[in-house]
Design an enzyme around this catalytic site. Structure first.
Site, PDB file in Angstrom:
ATOM      1  N   TYR A 126      31.746  34.814  35.408  1.00  0.00           N
ATOM      2  CA  TYR A 126      32.344  33.656  36.082  1.00  0.00           C
ATOM      3  C   TYR A 126      33.711  33.387  35.481  1.00  0.00           C
ATOM      4  CZ  TYR A 126      27.975  32.164  38.328  1.00  0.00           C
ATOM      5  OH  TYR A 126      26.850  32.084  39.097  1.00  0.00           O
ATOM      6  N   TYR A 165      24.135  38.831  35.454  1.00  0.00           N
ATOM      7  CA  TYR A 165      24.756  38.424  34.192  1.00  0.00           C
ATOM      8  C   TYR A 165      23.708  37.898  33.212  1.00  0.00           C
ATOM      9  CZ  TYR A 165      24.753  33.693  36.301  1.00  0.00           C
ATOM     10  OH  TYR A 165      24.403  32.525  36.910  1.00  0.00           O
ATOM     11  N   ARG A 175      20.201  37.096  34.869  1.00  0.00           N
ATOM     12  CA  ARG A 175      19.997  36.532  36.208  1.00  0.00           C
ATOM     13  C   ARG A 175      20.161  37.624  37.266  1.00  0.00           C
ATOM     14  NH1 ARG A 175      20.459  31.986  38.343  1.00  0.00           N
ATOM     15  NH2 ARG A 175      18.612  32.842  39.307  1.00  0.00           N
ATOM     16  N   HIS A 178      23.421  36.713  42.460  1.00  0.00           N
ATOM     17  CA  HIS A 178      23.212  35.606  43.399  1.00  0.00           C
ATOM     18  C   HIS A 178      24.536  34.942  43.740  1.00  0.00           C
ATOM     19  CE1 HIS A 178      23.072  33.912  39.325  1.00  0.00           C
ATOM     20  NE2 HIS A 178      23.684  32.875  39.860  1.00  0.00           N
ATOM     21  N   HIS A 180      25.831  31.062  44.712  1.00  0.00           N
ATOM     22  CA  HIS A 180      25.459  29.653  44.815  1.00  0.00           C
ATOM     23  C   HIS A 180      26.002  29.084  46.122  1.00  0.00           C
ATOM     24  CE1 HIS A 180      24.221  29.222  40.535  1.00  0.00           C
ATOM     25  NE2 HIS A 180      25.090  30.189  40.357  1.00  0.00           N
TER      26      HIS A 180
END
Ligand SMILES: [Fe+2]
Length: 260
Positions: A126, A165, A175, A178, A180
């Protein structure tokens, strides 16, 4: 437990399996299907002390709307739904189209709906400064976009497939990839947030966030379908994901404060 005292995957997977078995045994005994996330879900370690323990506080939506922000069609530019054109160069990774319809419980399109997305880059990083794991930042990818649904409830984003990640729930926790999603109804008091996953991810059985939705059918509704008809030759892969806001087939939405 791992050497540091932090749980390892085996421990977490064991807890996930026993909660799942308990849910399924309950179904056999006639318990109702639970389409919602289990808020008190110990395998998701950081949620143990912060999950909601009281009913939602009800407010008067009309009063809130007097002081909350508002948006309209003119505020959202068409280019904001393409996450691959926000910088001078193209982001690295697998270019994808993610599209679908926002529907209510009676299969009616939800029109003029603000849909926002945020995601990691292809390396699983991110742009957020709290994310410090050693994967590269992509200078050509911010990872945020938004759009408004059309008259048939359709939304469409062009982006790159996010990477998996690591996170610090337990040793070697990762995780599944995905995106969000946030949706507003007609007002800011109606915001809902969820995550879209990609089909066939090997991390599904290991992830406490994904598995905190104990009903397998409700979990599966968070996974997009690969759609070859949406795939453009020599350009991008296509995924379809419909979002159902209410009713038995509704998409699960998370409570505020889930940030992994
Ligand atoms: Fe995330």
């Amino acid at each position: 437990m791992g050497v540091s005292g932090i749980s390892d995957q085996e421990q977490i997977s064991g807890e996930i399996a026993s909660i799942q078995a308990e849910y399924e045994a309950g179904l056999e005994d006639g318990a109702a299907v639970n389409n919602r996330t289990v808020l008190d879900y110990p395998p998701y370690r950081s949620s143990v002390l912060r999950h909601p323990t009281k009913d939602l506080h009800h407010t008067d939506p009309e009063t809130i709307e007097l002081v909350s922000p508002a948006f309209g069609h003119r505020d959202v530019d068409g280019v904001e739904s393409d996450l691959t054109i926000q910088h001078s160069g193209e982001p690295l990774g697998e270019r994808i189209v993610v599209t679908g319809r926002v529907l209510d419980g009676d299969d009616r399109p939800v029109r003029n709906q603000l849909v926002e997305v945020w995601q990691a880059n292809a390396a699983g990083r991110y742009i957020h400064k709290r994310d410090q794991h050693p994967a590269p930042i992509d200078p050509n990818f911010t990872g945020t976009g938004r759009t408004i649904t059309d008259d048939d409830g359709n939304y469409r984003f062009v982006t790159i497939k996010p990477g998996a990640y690591p996170w610090r729930n337990h040793t070697n926790a990762w995780r599944p990839a995905h995106i969000h999603f946030s949706l507003f109804g007609n007002a800011f008091t109606q915001r809902i947030i969820t995550q879209m996953y990609f089909p066939g991810d090997p991390l599904f059985p290991l992830d406490p966030i994904y598995n905190s939705i104990v009903d397998p059918a409700a979990r599966a509704r968070l996974v997009a379908n690969y759609d070859h008809a949406l795939t453009s030759p020599e350009w991008s892969l296509g995924y379809r994901w419909d979002i159902v806001l209410t009713g038995q087939q509704s998409t699960w939405f998370e409570s505020e404060g889930v940030d992994a």
